[in-house]
Design a protein around this motif. Structure first.
Motif, PDB file in Angstrom:
ATOM      1  N   SER A   1       0.805  -1.219   0.000  1.00  0.00           N
ATOM      2  CA  SER A   1       0.000   0.000   0.000  1.00  0.00           C
ATOM      3  C   SER A   1       0.841   1.275   0.000  1.00  0.00           C
ATOM      4  CB  SER A   1      -0.952   0.004   1.205  1.00  0.00           C
ATOM      5  OG  SER A   1      -0.227  -0.070   2.424  1.00  0.00           O
ATOM      6  N   GLY A   2       1.922   1.307   0.804  1.00  0.00           N
ATOM      7  CA  GLY A   2       2.741   2.511   0.857  1.00  0.00           C
ATOM      8  C   GLY A   2       3.470   2.798  -0.433  1.00  0.00           C
ATOM      9  N   HIS A   3       4.044   1.746  -1.042  1.00  0.00           N
ATOM     10  CA  HIS A   3       4.760   1.923  -2.307  1.00  0.00           C
ATOM     11  C   HIS A   3       3.802   2.278  -3.434  1.00  0.00           C
ATOM     12  CE1 HIS A   3       6.971  -0.904   0.260  1.00  0.00           C
ATOM     13  NE2 HIS A   3       8.052  -0.337  -0.230  1.00  0.00           N
ATOM     14  N   ARG A   4       2.663   1.596  -3.449  1.00  0.00           N
ATOM     15  CA  ARG A   4       1.641   1.879  -4.461  1.00  0.00           C
ATOM     16  C   ARG A   4       1.172   3.328  -4.362  1.00  0.00           C
ATOM     17  NH1 ARG A   4      -2.297  -1.228  -7.324  1.00  0.00           N
ATOM     18  NH2 ARG A   4      -4.196  -0.015  -7.736  1.00  0.00           N
ATOM     19  N   ALA A   5       1.006   3.816  -3.114  1.00  0.00           N
ATOM     20  CA  ALA A   5       0.580   5.203  -2.932  1.00  0.00           C
ATOM     21  C   ALA A   5       1.583   6.179  -3.529  1.00  0.00           C
ATOM     22  CB  ALA A   5       0.373   5.491  -1.444  1.00  0.00           C
ATOM     23  N   ASN A   6       2.872   5.908  -3.405  1.00  0.00           N
ATOM     24  CA  ASN A   6       3.878   6.759  -4.033  1.00  0.00           C
ATOM     25  C   ASN A   6       3.779   6.701  -5.552  1.00  0.00           C
ATOM     26  OD1 ASN A   6       5.210   8.099  -1.981  1.00  0.00           O
ATOM     27  ND2 ASN A   6       6.757   6.518  -1.694  1.00  0.00           N
ATOM     28  N   ILE A   7       3.692   5.490  -6.101  1.00  0.00           N
ATOM     29  CA  ILE A   7       3.641   5.325  -7.549  1.00  0.00           C
ATOM     30  C   ILE A   7       2.408   6.003  -8.140  1.00  0.00           C
ATOM     31  CG2 ILE A   7       3.276   3.567  -9.358  1.00  0.00           C
ATOM     32  CD1 ILE A   7       5.203   1.760  -7.770  1.00  0.00           C
ATOM     33  N   LEU A   8       1.292   5.968  -7.417  1.00  0.00           N
ATOM     34  CA  LEU A   8       0.038   6.524  -7.923  1.00  0.00           C
ATOM     35  C   LEU A   8      -0.298   7.876  -7.284  1.00  0.00           C
ATOM     36  CD1 LEU A   8      -2.171   3.292  -8.075  1.00  0.00           C
ATOM     37  CD2 LEU A   8      -0.650   4.264  -9.817  1.00  0.00           C
ATOM     38  N   ASN A   9       0.711   8.589  -6.833  1.00  0.00           N
ATOM     39  CA  ASN A   9       0.506   9.900  -6.232  1.00  0.00           C
ATOM     40  C   ASN A   9       0.451  10.965  -7.328  1.00  0.00           C
ATOM     41  OD1 ASN A   9       0.738  12.401  -4.867  1.00  0.00           O
ATOM     42  ND2 ASN A   9       1.859  11.438  -3.189  1.00  0.00           N
ATOM     43  N   GLY A  10      -0.692  11.622  -7.456  1.00  0.00           N
ATOM     44  CA  GLY A  10      -0.855  12.629  -8.501  1.00  0.00           C
ATOM     45  C   GLY A  10      -0.114  13.918  -8.255  1.00  0.00           C
ATOM     46  N   ASP A  11       0.466  14.094  -7.051  1.00  0.00           N
ATOM     47  CA  ASP A  11       1.230  15.307  -6.777  1.00  0.00           C
ATOM     48  C   ASP A  11       2.601  15.300  -7.451  1.00  0.00           C
ATOM     49  OD1 ASP A  11      -0.738  16.448  -5.229  1.00  0.00           O
ATOM     50  OD2 ASP A  11       0.086  15.715  -3.331  1.00  0.00           O
ATOM     51  N   TYR A  12       3.135  14.126  -7.749  1.00  0.00           N
ATOM     52  CA  TYR A  12       4.478  14.042  -8.317  1.00  0.00           C
ATOM     53  C   TYR A  12       4.455  14.274  -9.832  1.00  0.00           C
ATOM     54  CZ  TYR A  12       5.411  11.720  -3.849  1.00  0.00           C
ATOM     55  OH  TYR A  12       5.503  11.415  -2.516  1.00  0.00           O
ATOM     56  N   ARG A  13       5.525  14.883 -10.323  1.00  0.00           N
ATOM     57  CA  ARG A  13       5.679  15.106 -11.764  1.00  0.00           C
ATOM     58  C   ARG A  13       6.954  14.480 -12.308  1.00  0.00           C
ATOM     59  NH1 ARG A  13       4.628  21.655 -11.423  1.00  0.00           N
ATOM     60  NH2 ARG A  13       2.432  21.563 -10.770  1.00  0.00           N
ATOM     61  N   GLU A  14       7.940  14.261 -11.426  1.00  0.00           N
ATOM     62  CA  GLU A  14       9.252  13.807 -11.877  1.00  0.00           C
ATOM     63  C   GLU A  14       9.710  12.603 -11.065  1.00  0.00           C
ATOM     64  OE1 GLU A  14      11.464  17.808 -13.279  1.00  0.00           O
ATOM     65  OE2 GLU A  14      10.946  17.785 -11.137  1.00  0.00           O
ATOM     66  N   THR A  15      10.621  11.831 -11.645  1.00  0.00           N
ATOM     67  CA  THR A  15      11.112  10.655 -10.942  1.00  0.00           C
ATOM     68  C   THR A  15      12.524  10.317 -11.407  1.00  0.00           C
ATOM     69  OG1 THR A  15      10.542   8.385 -10.293  1.00  0.00           O
ATOM     70  CG2 THR A  15      10.260   8.943 -12.608  1.00  0.00           C
ATOM     71  N   GLY A  16      13.203   9.525 -10.594  1.00  0.00           N
ATOM     72  CA  GLY A  16      14.525   9.000 -10.952  1.00  0.00           C
ATOM     73  C   GLY A  16      14.710   7.679 -10.240  1.00  0.00           C
ATOM     74  N   VAL A  17      15.533   6.809 -10.820  1.00  0.00           N
ATOM     75  CA  VAL A  17      15.716   5.459 -10.287  1.00  0.00           C
ATOM     76  C   VAL A  17      17.201   5.148 -10.181  1.00  0.00           C
ATOM     77  CG1 VAL A  17      15.317   2.992 -10.705  1.00  0.00           C
ATOM     78  CG2 VAL A  17      13.512   4.655 -11.210  1.00  0.00           C
ATOM     79  N   GLY A  18      17.574   4.477  -9.083  1.00  0.00           N
ATOM     80  CA  GLY A  18      18.936   3.977  -8.904  1.00  0.00           C
ATOM     81  C   GLY A  18      18.919   2.492  -8.626  1.00  0.00           C
ATOM     82  N   TYR A  19      19.859   1.780  -9.230  1.00  0.00           N
ATOM     83  CA  TYR A  19      19.980   0.329  -9.009  1.00  0.00           C
ATOM     84  C   TYR A  19      21.434   0.003  -8.727  1.00  0.00           C
ATOM     85  CZ  TYR A  19      20.681  -4.594 -10.063  1.00  0.00           C
ATOM     86  OH  TYR A  19      21.057  -5.904  -9.988  1.00  0.00           O
ATOM     87  N   ARG A  20      21.649  -0.901  -7.778  1.00  0.00           N
ATOM     88  CA  ARG A  20      23.009  -1.339  -7.451  1.00  0.00           C
ATOM     89  C   ARG A  20      22.960  -2.795  -7.020  1.00  0.00           C
ATOM     90  NH1 ARG A  20      28.254   0.675  -8.043  1.00  0.00           N
ATOM     91  NH2 ARG A  20      27.051   2.585  -8.340  1.00  0.00           N
TER      92      ARG A  20
END
Length: 285
Positions: free
Chosen positions: A163-182
């Protein structure tokens, strides 16, 4: 065997079941970044591995990072939300945190940043201060992290089941994103996705931020509410001003390679600009 995965929302840790062989956590904030990063005694704040910011590490798998953004935007579209624009400074922040967690062997309690000293973890700074050291001017921030997922799809699927991660992914307030993998030298995976919004930035997004296309005909999403818009390909002249709509079809220049679409939006005396790129490969058709 399914094990408990850690979920943090607004710095509150709770237990949840997400997916087999995973650990993950999410935080979000509607306010500005927290206090400025500070270094632990004996190390500069700008040296990676000590402190809370500095030069971002190089990508170890940029393709996987980009796939996470594309998959997240697919989820947003399926839920009637606009796509997020890839913002390099958020990717820098995410890569830095993924590497720091791997280097110091921890999985972000509360998403804060830690150094390891004498075998113990020492808290260095708040999660929003770390992101804000790379992504300036953000007035909404969020972050998802995960461990042990072995592909972008597994990571996004795990987040969407929580639920918490889904809420971030589906948050309409955000416009930009970035991803890091290691990935660790012998095992382990750290995934970090940072989300943000800067009040005066209104991105344009081509094809839900897909990296490439084999068709000249693309879809644009433009953030904001404006009276008029005009568009151009690469360095060509702008189209005439036309009534603003957030979504529209557009035709790229008839040329293989990296294509840039630029837009200008205006209302009254205010005019803003934005652009996005996509690799066009007509030979793939």
């Amino acid at each position: 065997m399914t094990r408990a995965c850690r979920l943090g929302l607004l710095a509150l840790l709770v237990a949840t079941l997400v997916a087999p062989a995973c650990s993950s956590a999410a935080v979000q904030s509607s306010g500005p970044p927290g206090p400025s990063p500070t270094a632990v005694a004996g190390g500069p704040a700008f040296a990676h591995g000590t402190g809370c910011s500095g030069a971002a590490p190089l990508a170890t798998n940029a393709d996987w990072e980009r796939q996470v953004i594309e998959l997240v935007n697919q989820e947003r579209r399926a839920n009637g939300l606009p796509p997020l624009k890839h913002e390099p400074s958020l990717t820098d922040a995410a890569r830095w945190y993924a590497k720091d967690m791997m280097d110091d062997d921890y999985f972000g309690p509360g998403h804060d940043t830690y150094d390891r000293s004498g075998g113990s973890l020492v808290r260095v700074c708040d999660w929003s201060a770390r992101i804000g050291a790379f992504y300036t001017g953000g007035d909404a921030l969020g972050e998802n992290i995960a461990d042990d997922y072995s592909s972008p799809r597994e990571a996004v699927t795990g987040w969407m089941r929580s639920s918490g991660h889904r809420a971030n992914i589906l948050n309409g307030d955000y416009r930009e994103t970035g991803v890091g993998y290691r990935a660790g030298p012998s095992h382990g995976h750290r995934w970090v996705q940072d989300f943000g919004r800067r009040r005066e930035i209104y991105p344009v997004v081509i094809n839900d931020e897909a990296a490439s296309t084999d068709s000249r005909f693309v879809n644009l999403y433009v953030y904001g509410s404006w009276s008029e818009i005009r568009i151009r390909n690469d360095g060509e002249a702008f189209s005439p001003w036309q009534p603003f709509t957030s979504t529209r079809e557009w035709t790229l220049a008839n040329l293989d390679g990296l294509r840039t679409v630029s837009v200008e939006m205006r209302s009254g005396s205010t005019t803003v600009t934005a652009s996005d790129t996509i690799a066009l490969s007509l030979s793939r058709r």
